[in-house]
Write a protein that holds these residues in place. Structure first.
Motif, PDB file in Angstrom:
ATOM      1  N   LEU A  29      29.486 -27.049 -40.490  1.00 39.85           N
ATOM      2  CA  LEU A  29      30.476 -27.297 -41.539  1.00 39.85           C
ATOM      3  C   LEU A  29      30.058 -26.617 -42.831  1.00 39.85           C
ATOM      4  O   LEU A  29      30.877 -25.974 -43.511  1.00 39.85           O
ATOM      5  CB  LEU A  29      30.639 -28.801 -41.756  1.00 39.85           C
ATOM      6  CG  LEU A  29      31.561 -29.213 -42.908  1.00 39.85           C
ATOM      7  CD1 LEU A  29      32.986 -28.715 -42.668  1.00 39.85           C
ATOM      8  CD2 LEU A  29      31.536 -30.728 -43.100  1.00 39.85           C
ATOM      9  N   THR A  51      34.018 -29.487 -35.617  1.00 39.57           N
ATOM     10  CA  THR A  51      34.066 -29.746 -37.057  1.00 39.57           C
ATOM     11  C   THR A  51      35.478 -29.703 -37.630  1.00 39.57           C
ATOM     12  O   THR A  51      35.645 -29.688 -38.851  1.00 39.57           O
ATOM     13  CB  THR A  51      33.209 -28.698 -37.793  1.00 39.57           C
ATOM     14  OG1 THR A  51      33.718 -27.387 -37.478  1.00 39.57           O
ATOM     15  CG2 THR A  51      31.751 -28.778 -37.378  1.00 39.57           C
ATOM     16  N   LEU A  59      36.315 -30.085 -41.654  1.00 32.47           N
ATOM     17  CA  LEU A  59      36.729 -28.909 -42.416  1.00 32.47           C
ATOM     18  C   LEU A  59      38.082 -29.149 -43.074  1.00 32.47           C
ATOM     19  O   LEU A  59      38.297 -28.781 -44.241  1.00 32.47           O
ATOM     20  CB  LEU A  59      36.795 -27.688 -41.499  1.00 32.47           C
ATOM     21  CG  LEU A  59      37.122 -26.359 -42.178  1.00 32.47           C
ATOM     22  CD1 LEU A  59      36.057 -25.991 -43.205  1.00 32.47           C
ATOM     23  CD2 LEU A  59      37.268 -25.244 -41.141  1.00 32.47           C
TER      24      LEU A  59
END
Length: 318
Positions: free
Chosen positions: A175, A216, A220
């Motif tokens: 991330l 992720t 995000l």
């Protein structure tokens, strides 16, 4: 996206990254000399990376070419069981750091498979989605900018704090690398569009292809959504939600498939039907993240492959 950290004894992180403010003419010439593919696009990206320190960008055509480069820089004799370590190479760009004769190698090395470079004529997002949604996607920015974003992602992995560990630590690293690359490439003009492209990519890959450390998509989304910045999903729970969503999609796709292996069209139909169940409140799940993932996933596919999505995103007869 992926990292190999090598030494004589074990896999470890050793490289450091010295930052510079500008790229000198000499540095640009050095970058060009380091390339294994001579192309203006690749040249310019390699030169750009030197603003972050001593970073080499290599494009390789196959495993043999990669191993030859490893032998030149590290010496395969200094790597414990190189055949096992490099038994299979990632489909995406990856970073190699390590030691040779007890000393760190001079640069952080980013490797890119030749078939995902702009010079190949292929689009990196389409290739990393395994061609399921076609070889050419629709972008709010461009295929070229999304390629640069993934290369800049690897730059962040050159920092020594990105050694990686178990899934949650690696998840945080991934991330962080996504956000670093976004911050480097976003402008006032492209910021919103680039955010939508990379969030859509991470949602799709998290739900369908990625390993746990790369799941992720929701993190995000929240990090780049001004209205979602206060949301910080638990990493282990996010990973579990993507794992369970993937299983649910697979079950639904197999249930409607005409053959043993569902087609991409049947996969899209399965996702659309599950989205409808989520919106109707009939999805068999106690995790609200799964419904959110299905909606984001369906929307992302519709943006990247609008004609394909429109051709199948209709309800089947009861």
């Amino acid at each position: 996206m992926n990292r190999f950290h090598l030494s004589l004894i074990t896999i470890l992180m050793t490289a450091s990254l010295a930052c510079a403010v500008t790229v000198s003419a000499q540095a640009q010439a050095q970058a060009q000399a380091r390339l294994t593919v001579s192309d203006r696009t690749t040249d310019s990206i390699a030169a750009e990376l030197l603003q972050f320190g001593d970073i080499d960008l290599f494009v390789f055509a196959n495993r043999a070419a990669f191993l030859a480069r490893m032998d030149e820089t590290l010496g395969l004799g200094n790597i414990r069981d190189p055949d096992a370590t490099f038994a299979s190479l990632p489909r995406s760009p990856f970073t190699v750091t390590g030691r040779k004769n007890g000393k760190p190698i001079a640069s952080c090395q980013i490797f890119v498979p030749a078939n995902i470079t702009p010079e190949s004529g292929n689009e990196i997002f389409a290739q990393l989605m395994r061609g399921w949604f076609g070889p050419h996607l629709s972008y709010e920015t461009s295929a070229g900018l999304t390629y640069r974003w993934l290369i800049y992602h690897e730059v962040r992995h050159c920092k020594p704090d990105h050694f990686g560990d178990e899934d949650v630590k690696s998840h945080n690293d991934e991330l962080n690398a996504d956000l670093f690359a976004f911050d480097q490439l976003a402008t006032p003009e492209n910021r919103a569009a680039l955010a939508r492209d990379i969030i859509g990519f991470r949602i799709i890959t998290s739900a369908l292809f990625a390993d746990k450390s790369h799941m992720t998509g929701l993190s995000l989304k929240y990090a780049l959504d001004p209205e979602g910045r206060d949301q910080n999903p638990d990493k282990a729970e996010e990973i579990a939600a993507f794992v369970n969503t993937r299983q649910m999609i697979g079950n639904q796709a197999r249930a409607i498939a005409a053959q043993a292996t569902p087609t991409s069209l049947e996969l899209i139909r399965a996702i659309t039907e599950l989205r409808e169940k989520s919106e109707a409140g009939t999805l068999q799940s106690n995790d609200p993240r799964m419904g959110e993932i299905l909606i984001e996933l369906d929307d992302a596919i519709a943006r990247f492959a609008p004609r394909l999505h429109a051709s199948v995103a209709t309800r089947r007869p009861d």
